[in-house]
Motif scaffolding. Structure first.
Motif, PDB file in Angstrom:
ATOM      1  N   ASP A   1      -2.952  -8.815  13.147  1.00  0.00           N
ATOM      2  CA  ASP A   1      -2.479 -10.167  12.822  1.00  0.00           C
ATOM      3  C   ASP A   1      -2.479 -10.404  11.319  1.00  0.00           C
ATOM      4  OD1 ASP A   1      -2.275 -11.508  15.604  1.00  0.00           O
ATOM      5  OD2 ASP A   1      -4.257 -10.580  15.624  1.00  0.00           O
ATOM      6  N   ILE A   2      -3.564  -9.959  10.667  1.00  0.00           N
ATOM      7  CA  ILE A   2      -3.678 -10.155   9.213  1.00  0.00           C
ATOM      8  C   ILE A   2      -2.558  -9.413   8.492  1.00  0.00           C
ATOM      9  CG2 ILE A   2      -5.150  -9.772   7.177  1.00  0.00           C
ATOM     10  CD1 ILE A   2      -6.357 -11.847   9.042  1.00  0.00           C
ATOM     11  N   ALA A   3      -2.260  -8.200   8.928  1.00  0.00           N
ATOM     12  CA  ALA A   3      -1.253  -7.375   8.235  1.00  0.00           C
ATOM     13  C   ALA A   3       0.159  -7.929   8.423  1.00  0.00           C
ATOM     14  CB  ALA A   3      -1.335  -5.935   8.737  1.00  0.00           C
ATOM     15  N   CYS A   4       0.430  -8.462   9.598  1.00  0.00           N
ATOM     16  CA  CYS A   4       1.787  -8.948   9.872  1.00  0.00           C
ATOM     17  C   CYS A   4       2.031 -10.345   9.297  1.00  0.00           C
ATOM     18  CB  CYS A   4       2.052  -8.966  11.374  1.00  0.00           C
ATOM     19  SG  CYS A   4       2.194  -7.315  12.100  1.00  0.00           S
ATOM     20  N   PHE A   5       0.972 -11.108   9.122  1.00  0.00           N
ATOM     21  CA  PHE A   5       1.128 -12.532   8.795  1.00  0.00           C
ATOM     22  C   PHE A   5       1.847 -12.836   7.469  1.00  0.00           C
ATOM     23  CE2 PHE A   5      -0.639 -16.331   6.726  1.00  0.00           C
ATOM     24  CZ  PHE A   5      -0.181 -17.316   7.594  1.00  0.00           C
ATOM     25  N   PRO A   6       1.429 -12.243   6.320  1.00  0.00           N
ATOM     26  CA  PRO A   6       1.934 -12.771   5.042  1.00  0.00           C
ATOM     27  C   PRO A   6       3.457 -12.799   4.902  1.00  0.00           C
ATOM     28  CG  PRO A   6      -0.004 -11.451   4.649  1.00  0.00           C
ATOM     29  CD  PRO A   6       0.362 -11.250   6.098  1.00  0.00           C
ATOM     30  N   TYR A   7       4.117 -11.684   5.135  1.00  0.00           N
ATOM     31  CA  TYR A   7       5.558 -11.675   4.871  1.00  0.00           C
ATOM     32  C   TYR A   7       6.376 -12.335   5.979  1.00  0.00           C
ATOM     33  CZ  TYR A   7       4.862  -9.202   0.555  1.00  0.00           C
ATOM     34  OH  TYR A   7       4.479  -8.875  -0.717  1.00  0.00           O
ATOM     35  N   VAL A   8       5.733 -12.630   7.115  1.00  0.00           N
ATOM     36  CA  VAL A   8       6.395 -13.498   8.082  1.00  0.00           C
ATOM     37  C   VAL A   8       6.310 -14.939   7.577  1.00  0.00           C
ATOM     38  CG1 VAL A   8       6.406 -14.326  10.457  1.00  0.00           C
ATOM     39  CG2 VAL A   8       5.898 -11.922   9.986  1.00  0.00           C
ATOM     40  N   ALA A   9       5.098 -15.330   7.175  1.00  0.00           N
ATOM     41  CA  ALA A   9       4.904 -16.713   6.721  1.00  0.00           C
ATOM     42  C   ALA A   9       5.649 -17.005   5.414  1.00  0.00           C
ATOM     43  CB  ALA A   9       3.408 -16.993   6.557  1.00  0.00           C
ATOM     44  N   LEU A  10       5.905 -15.957   4.608  1.00  0.00           N
ATOM     45  CA  LEU A  10       6.583 -16.143   3.315  1.00  0.00           C
ATOM     46  C   LEU A  10       8.103 -15.994   3.421  1.00  0.00           C
ATOM     47  CD1 LEU A  10       4.166 -14.071   1.027  1.00  0.00           C
ATOM     48  CD2 LEU A  10       4.583 -16.537   0.828  1.00  0.00           C
ATOM     49  N   SER A  11       8.633 -15.876   4.641  1.00  0.00           N
ATOM     50  CA  SER A  11      10.046 -15.520   4.784  1.00  0.00           C
ATOM     51  C   SER A  11      10.982 -16.545   4.138  1.00  0.00           C
ATOM     52  CB  SER A  11      10.399 -15.341   6.259  1.00  0.00           C
ATOM     53  OG  SER A  11      10.249 -16.582   6.935  1.00  0.00           O
ATOM     54  N   GLY A  12      10.570 -17.821   4.125  1.00  0.00           N
ATOM     55  CA  GLY A  12      11.401 -18.847   3.498  1.00  0.00           C
ATOM     56  C   GLY A  12      11.679 -18.557   2.032  1.00  0.00           C
ATOM     57  N   ASP A  13      10.730 -17.907   1.349  1.00  0.00           N
ATOM     58  CA  ASP A  13      10.931 -17.544  -0.059  1.00  0.00           C
ATOM     59  C   ASP A  13      12.142 -16.629  -0.236  1.00  0.00           C
ATOM     60  OD1 ASP A  13       8.802 -18.980  -0.971  1.00  0.00           O
ATOM     61  OD2 ASP A  13       7.494 -17.270  -1.373  1.00  0.00           O
ATOM     62  N   GLY A  14      12.451 -15.863   0.798  1.00  0.00           N
ATOM     63  CA  GLY A  14      13.596 -14.955   0.734  1.00  0.00           C
ATOM     64  C   GLY A  14      14.813 -15.503   1.469  1.00  0.00           C
ATOM     65  N   GLY A  15      14.785 -16.795   1.755  1.00  0.00           N
ATOM     66  CA  GLY A  15      15.929 -17.433   2.395  1.00  0.00           C
ATOM     67  C   GLY A  15      16.080 -17.076   3.870  1.00  0.00           C
TER      68      GLY A  15
END
Lengths: 294, 207
Positions: free
Chosen positions: B162-176
């Protein structure tokens, strides 16, 4: 989009890259006010050309190096870039934090920079902290002949006001807006009593709702590493980014009817009125639907 | 004291910061001027990680690169309950599968963010489409898990998957990249934010 016809926007000096990046031989292909441009260095001389749709190099425009950045204009500026005599003071460190892209209107970005009310909620633990959320009274004025917006005698309690701060302090602030796209704040230096640190943003409006934001700090801080200083500023800036990208409408409304007057918004109201009096349209919200920022 | 070579805007470094906070482990940050300085490509840094990537964890004489490898080490060494990386081989296999997913398919979301924010030269349509494909896989998986009454990617409680998958899923808005179509993913994001010790990073908010 194509180049704007907004003369007010075209006639400003705009920062379009850092000297350090471009002098190292990296030509910067970017955009300004809807016009694709190329920024490069010819020895020590910065140059800017239009980049034509067919890939050819077009008209050259004036360019100059100032405050660690390359400045240029697509029009005929009525005034020089802002004067910051602090850059000549001994002992100060210039920290060029690099450009970051934000999908928002330049005017929204500048207005957010002026706003202290969001500190405890967005920059929690750094620039503010609940429950201390009240914005104290401050003064606002248009300074002539510079034609600049100033907000002075601002103060806010900050848990970590600067990279060099060990404890919380009540920071004194002055905000200065020297062009629709350029703003600087002067802030109590945690290290040297009576001195100001400078933090500024040079917003490069690429399109009505997309900008590169060039951030700098000019600080009296001999102990923090360059990485400490850059991280501090980038963290704060990126805390704002996702919020800026979701503001509705994307363009900044300048109609007086859109203003909800609360005291803390004094600098924002004056900034909007100042833009309205200039007749600026680029990056604004137009109720008639004409080429709104989107 | 354990040291983390860290960049404040890096979602990969945030994986490690988040996990260290959750397990309550003290450490020292070594800030790397990733942008605009490009310090991770300097000869000095390449001696620490020849791949020129962050994060890097230094613990005594151990130097570890790769956020996933660091999570495996920290969970094995410092989580006394072994709940974040259980000893059950089956769970370990599943966790490894999702760690790999986090460092491959999900990184398309990181690429989109680097393109949109820091001028990286990626084919933005391609990386966004690949990120969407990855999020669809994750959303389908989490939907199946919810039907089974499970809340987490693997097992009965949160793990380093969960920890490994979380950041770039949660940050996806930054990449549109919008998460509007991924309902199970959005519910899972809310659950991760409730984990005791959860910390934010720029672009990820408490709510």
């Amino acid at each position: 989009m194509t180049r704007t016809t907004d003369k007010v926007a075209l006639n400003e000096w705009q920062a379009v890259g850092t000297v350090e990046e471009i002098i190292s031989g990296k030509r910067r292909n970017t955009r300004l006010l809807g016009q694709d441009i190329i920024v490069e260095m010819d020895g020590e001389i910065p140059r800017m050309f239009e980049n034509n749709a067919n890939g050819g190099i077009g008209t050259e425009h004036p360019a100059q190096a100032l405050y660690g950045h390359i400045w240029t204009t697509l029009g005929t500026p009525v005034k020089a870039p802002l004067d910051m005599p602090e850059f000549k003071e001994d002992g100060r460190r210039l920290v060029v934090c690099g450009a970051l892209t934000v999908r928002a209107s330049a005017l929204r970005i500048v207005e957010n920079f002026l706003d202290m009310a969001h500190f405890p909620y967005v920059h929690t633990g750094i620039l503010g902290e609940e429950p201390i959320t009240a914005v104290n009274d401050y003064k606002i004025e248009i300074r002539e002949p510079e034609d600049e917006v100033w907000a002075t005698e601002c103060s806010f309690f900050q848990p970590q006001a600067a990279a060099s701060a060990d404890d919380g302090q009540v920071s004194q602030y002055m905000y200065r807006v020297s062009s629709p796209f350029v703003t600087v704040l002067y802030k109590t230096c945690p290290v040297v009593e009576g001195a100001w640190d400078l933090v500024g943003i040079f917003v490069q409006p690429k399109d009505e709702a997309e900008c590169d934001v060039h951030t700098f700090m000019l600080v009296l801080d001999e102990t923090s590493t360059m990485s400490d200083l850059v991280h501090f500023q980038q963290e704060i800036f990126l805390q704002d980014r996702s919020i800026l990208e979701n503001q509705i409408p994307p363009g900044l409304p300048l109609d007086p009817m859109d203003e909800i007057a609360i005291k803390a918004d004094g600098s924002s109201m004056l900034y909007r009125r100042w833009l309205r009096n200039k007749g600026l349209t680029f990056g604004t919200h137009r109720g008639d639907g004409s080429s709104q920022a989107a | 004291m354990m040291q983390l070579y860290d960049y404040v805007l890096s979602g990969s470094c945030y994986k490690v910061r988040l996990f260290l906070s959750v397990i309550g482990q003290d450490y020292e940050k070594v800030p790397v001027d990733y942008y605009p300085g490009g310090e991770h490509k300097t000869p000095t840094f390449l001696q620490i990680n020849p791949l020129g990537q962050i994060p890097v964890l230094v613990d005594d004489d151990l130097i570890l690169r790769d956020a996933q490898a660091i999570l495996v080490y920290l969970a094995g060494r410092y989580d006394a309950n072994r709940s974040w990386y259980p000893e059950d081989p089956r769970l370990q296999g599943e966790i490894a599968m999702w760690l790999s997913f986090a460092s491959n398919e999900i990184m398309n979301s990181s690429a989109a963010r680097l393109h949109d924010m820091l001028f990286y030269d990626f084919d933005i349509d391609k990386v966004r489409a690949a990120a969407h494909a990855a999020f669809r896989v994750l959303d389908d998986h989490l939907t199946d898990r919810e039907i089974m009454g499970k809340q987490w990617i693997v097992g009965n409680h949160p793990t380093i998957a969960d920890i490994a998958c979380f950041p770039y899923v949660a940050l996806s808005g930054d990449g549109g990249i919008s998460l509007d179509d991924y309902h199970a993913v959005r519910r899972w994001i809310s659950r991760v934010k409730q984990i005791p010790g959860f910390v934010v990073m720029p672009g990820i908010h408490h709510n």
